[in-house]
Motif scaffolding. Structure first.
Motif, mmCIF file in Angstrom:
data_model
loop_
_atom_site.group_PDB
_atom_site.id
_atom_site.type_symbol
_atom_site.label_atom_id
_atom_site.label_comp_id
_atom_site.label_asym_id
_atom_site.label_seq_id
_atom_site.Cartn_x
_atom_site.Cartn_y
_atom_site.Cartn_z
ATOM 1 N N SER A 1 0.823 -1.208 0.000
ATOM 2 C CA SER A 1 0.000 0.000 0.000
ATOM 3 C C SER A 1 0.852 1.252 0.000
ATOM 4 O O SER A 1 0.544 2.226 -0.691
ATOM 5 C CB SER A 1 -0.909 0.011 1.231
ATOM 6 O OG SER A 1 -1.593 -1.188 1.327
ATOM 7 N N MET B 1 2.246 1.750 -3.352
ATOM 8 C CA MET B 1 1.194 2.204 -4.253
ATOM 9 C C MET B 1 0.927 3.695 -4.039
ATOM 10 O O MET B 1 0.804 4.457 -5.007
ATOM 11 C CB MET B 1 -0.078 1.388 -3.963
ATOM 12 C CG MET B 1 -1.200 1.605 -4.919
ATOM 13 S SD MET B 1 -0.807 0.869 -6.512
ATOM 14 C CE MET B 1 -2.073 1.595 -7.518
ATOM 15 N N ALA B 2 0.847 4.083 -2.770
ATOM 16 C CA ALA B 2 0.568 5.487 -2.463
ATOM 17 C C ALA B 2 1.698 6.378 -2.975
ATOM 18 O O ALA B 2 1.460 7.460 -3.520
ATOM 19 C CB ALA B 2 0.386 5.670 -0.966
ATOM 20 N N VAL C 1 -8.100 1.628 -7.035
ATOM 21 C CA VAL C 1 -7.691 1.008 -5.771
ATOM 22 C C VAL C 1 -8.810 1.106 -4.755
ATOM 23 O O VAL C 1 -9.122 0.140 -4.047
ATOM 24 C CB VAL C 1 -6.408 1.672 -5.228
ATOM 25 C CG1 VAL C 1 -6.078 1.142 -3.845
ATOM 26 C CG2 VAL C 1 -5.249 1.425 -6.176
ATOM 27 N N THR D 1 -5.807 -3.377 1.602
ATOM 28 C CA THR D 1 -4.930 -2.512 0.805
ATOM 29 C C THR D 1 -5.573 -1.164 0.447
ATOM 30 O O THR D 1 -4.929 -0.131 0.620
ATOM 31 C CB THR D 1 -4.477 -3.249 -0.471
ATOM 32 O OG1 THR D 1 -3.749 -4.403 -0.075
ATOM 33 C CG2 THR D 1 -3.591 -2.376 -1.331
ATOM 34 N N THR E 1 -3.869 2.316 1.461
ATOM 35 C CA THR E 1 -3.386 3.124 0.341
ATOM 36 C C THR E 1 -3.991 4.517 0.352
ATOM 37 O O THR E 1 -3.271 5.513 0.290
ATOM 38 C CB THR E 1 -3.717 2.455 -1.003
ATOM 39 O OG1 THR E 1 -3.221 1.124 -0.985
ATOM 40 C CG2 THR E 1 -3.070 3.203 -2.151
ATOM 41 N N ARG F 1 -2.034 7.954 1.078
ATOM 42 C CA ARG F 1 -1.975 8.951 0.015
ATOM 43 C C ARG F 1 -2.336 10.332 0.541
ATOM 44 O O ARG F 1 -1.700 11.330 0.214
ATOM 45 C CB ARG F 1 -2.972 8.553 -1.065
ATOM 46 C CG ARG F 1 -2.384 8.577 -2.440
ATOM 47 C CD ARG F 1 -3.413 8.113 -3.415
ATOM 48 N NE ARG F 1 -3.710 9.163 -4.365
ATOM 49 C CZ ARG F 1 -4.854 9.218 -5.045
ATOM 50 N NH1 ARG F 1 -5.794 8.325 -4.828
ATOM 51 N NH2 ARG F 1 -5.047 10.182 -5.912
#
Lengths: 327, 327
Positions: free
Chosen positions: B107, B110-111, B130, B192, B196, B200
């Protein structure tokens, strides 16, 4: 404008008055046949409407005790303790028969495997762990069984199917009765637990060497290999609707309707079978009359719908006895 | 320019413009305050009511076993009315731990990808995708896990783990595809999106000046991410992980379908297990005895306690980290 609204209101009032709503709740196992019955019955009797919640036998019994439903439904007979809690005496009315099939997945074996009760219980106890175990091999002469590990798959959720299966194993094997016993949820000595019939079906399909128990309908619909099981007469029988019906033919209905019919005697009998019941509170309420009328239909004409949905109809003689007791 | 006027002047302007309000502004404020207070208290009231109900429903089991011995006992047998929660606590903690170990790095990466590397519409679109994962019902996750993830774990992941990490007891023993590891992976996918999107937001809150300053001082992009993004947002990331963990601890349906549902404590991650949420989901509907029902409610209380303790410990970590950063 006002007139239109008024007329609509009146119409609603009229139709609401004319239709009787009957509420039931309980076992999920007979849900397909019950919903078929209710829809067919409503076509014949437009003024009665049934609403059935398949929340499980335990839930059905609890709702019945709390008097929130007109009838309950359960795969296993109510316990005496629960019957005492109900405000009225409760009658058990068998509606159809269900069977439990033993499904397995063994690559390369095309012929159906034969097992007897003792061997089956040893497999589910974890005492037999290989497919080519001597005990299985002697029952299947001429079949070359692989030296694969057996993976036992069973239900994880509390279920009437488990109750029937464990009732059978307890009846045929003293060992099982002592170590595990009967019930909807058990302390399993081995294997993995899957959720619902579909879960067990999936786990058996995916694992070479798996064996599990599921409702007959699931085994047929998913085309799984099933064990032919030794009955009391010494024959090896595959689970079929006829074989299951035969299990109930010798039951004496006058001695009570809640007898266990696993490992029944007689030719052609498939040994893991059980009744599923509608629980009828015997009180003076108005709706009872409608439920009784419905049951009269379900136990006669309604039975014809059963085989197509893989339920076994009650034997004729037995159904007549049950009808007598409903009156 | 009305917004720039002091409030009382704005009010006067408004008042002079015509009709006077139903309530004076002061009492409006008061009313709003009471309303908000009421809503806040109502939530606390509901929580208290739930805890009270749980204690009330589990009082039978609590009397029979006592909380400490219930937690310490690793034995669950509904047939004999013997209940203990240890194996379920173990299963819950292990699957949640796997989930957070797998999901957290994924995560965060991804962020980072969405805030640092990708910009504009594409980042928004990917971020939306996501977050969409969070909207998938858990039963769908469960079925997907059963039919696709479990065979993959059995046929691909297990052999890989056995050859690379097989010396650890965690990765030994037979694998059926269904078990603690698969449940952990499903949970990881499910939490996730939570981690995420929260991470973010934390990254977005960092002022661009900081990043530019780091780059200006000659840091590479990787060093910039380390110094200017990850370090200052550490407590935020931890907070996001705690929220994800909360979801993993309580997740029921998906886990129940892939964990194997055996109340045993096994060293191997390939072995089947059971979690507190899964046993409640599996057995509550068909629980027969009063004690069985009561024990399931007691499990719910234990789950409450475990979630509380895990959250408390995680918050302590964040708090200490915050203090260290401030120093």
């Amino acid at each position: 404008m006002k007139n239109v609204v008024l007329t609509i209101l009146m119409l609603c009032g009229l139709s609401a008055h004319a239709i009787t709503k009957i509420n039931g709740a309980g076992a999920s196992f007979p849900y397909p046949i019950y919903s078929k019955w209710f829809s067919e019955y409503s076509k014949l009797n437009k003024d009665v409407q049934f609403d059935y919640q398949a929340i499980g036998s335990g839930g059905g019994i609890r709702q019945l005790i709390k008097q929130t439903v007109d009838f309950g439904a359960s795969d296993a007979p109510m316990k005496d303790k629960d019957i005492k809690k109900a405000a009225w005496p409760v009658k058990h009315i068998p509606t159809v028969l269900g069977a439990v099939a033993i499904a397995y997945n063994l690559k390369g074996i095309t012929r159906s495997i034969k097992l007897d009760g003792e061997t089956l219980s040893a497999i589910f106890l974890g005492q037999i762990t290989k497919w080519n175990d001597e005990k299985i091999q002697t029952l299947n002469k001429g079949l070359k069984l692989p030296a694969k590990d057996i993976l036992v798959v069973r239900r994880a959720d509390g279920s009437g199917t488990t109750a029937i299966f464990s009732d059978y194993l307890s009846t045929v094997s003293k060992n099982w009765e002592d170590k595990v016993g009967r019930g909807k949820s058990l302390r399993w000595p081995t294997g993995i637990g899957a959720k619902g019939n579909s879960g067990v079906t999936g786990a058996v399909k995916q694992n070479d060497g798996a064996i599990g128990y599921i409702e007959l309908a699931y085994a047929i619909k998913n085309k799984l290999s099933v064990v032919s099981l030794k009955n009391k007469a010494g024959e090896y029988k595959l689970p079929t609707v006829q074989g299951v019906s035969l299990a109930a033919q010798n039951v004496d209905a006058s001695k009570g309707l809640t007898t266990s019919i696993v490992d029944a005697s007689g030719k052609g009998v498939y040994p893991i079978a059980a009744f599923t019941y509608i629980l009828l509170p015997v009180h003076q309420g108005e709706n009872l009359k409608f439920v009784k009328e419905f049951l009269n239909w379900a136990l006669t004409k309604g039975q014809n719908y059963a085989p197509a949905l893989h339920y076994a109809p009650l034997p004729n003689k037995f159904a007549k006895e049950v009808l007598k007791q409903i009156k | 320019m009305k917004e720039n006027l002091p409030i009382d002047k704005a009010q006067k302007n408004f008042d002079s413009s015509g009709s006077s309000p139903l309530l004076s502004y002061k009492s409006q404020d008061k009313l709003a305050l009471y309303l908000l207070k009421g809503i806040g208290l109502f939530i606390i009231f509901i929580l208290a009511l739930m805890i009270y109900l749980l204690f009330d429903m589990s009082s039978l089991a609590l009397k029979e076993y006592g909380l400490t011995s219930f937690i310490k006992t690793d034995w669950w047998n509904p047939v004999e009315d013997e209940f203990g929660a240890l194996s379920f606590i173990y299963g819950t903690l292990v699957t949640s731990a796997i989930a957070i170990v797998v999901a957290a790095p994924l995560s965060i990466a991804m962020a980072l990808f969405l805030t640092v590397v990708l910009r504009g519409a594409l980042a928004k679109f990917l971020g939306l995708l996501v977050e969409l994962i969070a909207a998938i019902p858990s039963i769908v996750f469960g079925l997907w896990g059963l039919f696709y993830l479990a065979p993959w774990v059995k046929n691909s992941l297990t052999p890989f783990l056995k050859t690379t990490l097989g010396f650890l007891p965690l990765f030994q023993g037979p694998s059926f595809g269904i078990g603690l590891l698969t449940a952990g992976i499903i949970l990881a996918i499910m939490i996730t999106p939570t981690i995420t999107s929260l991470t973010r937001e934390v990254f977005k809150a960092i002022s661009p000046l900081q990043k530019e300053a780091a780059l200006g001082l000659g840091a590479t992009k990787f060093e910039m991410i380390k110094i200017a993004i990850l370090k200052p947002s550490l407590s935020g990331i931890l907070g996001a992980c705690v929220l994800g963990l909360g979801r993993a601890l309580g997740e029921t349906m998906a886990v129940a379908m892939v964990i194997g549902n055996s109340p045993v404590i096994s060293k191997s991650l390939f072995a089947p297990g059971a979690t507190m949420a899964s046993i409640i989901a599996n057995e509550y509907a068909e629980a027969e005895g009063e004690l069985h029902l009561s024990a399931l409610c007691l499990i719910a209380i234990v789950l409450f306690l475990v979630t509380f303790i895990v959250n408390f410990v995680a918050r302590m970590v964040i708090w200490r980290n915050n203090r260290r950063v401030k120093k």
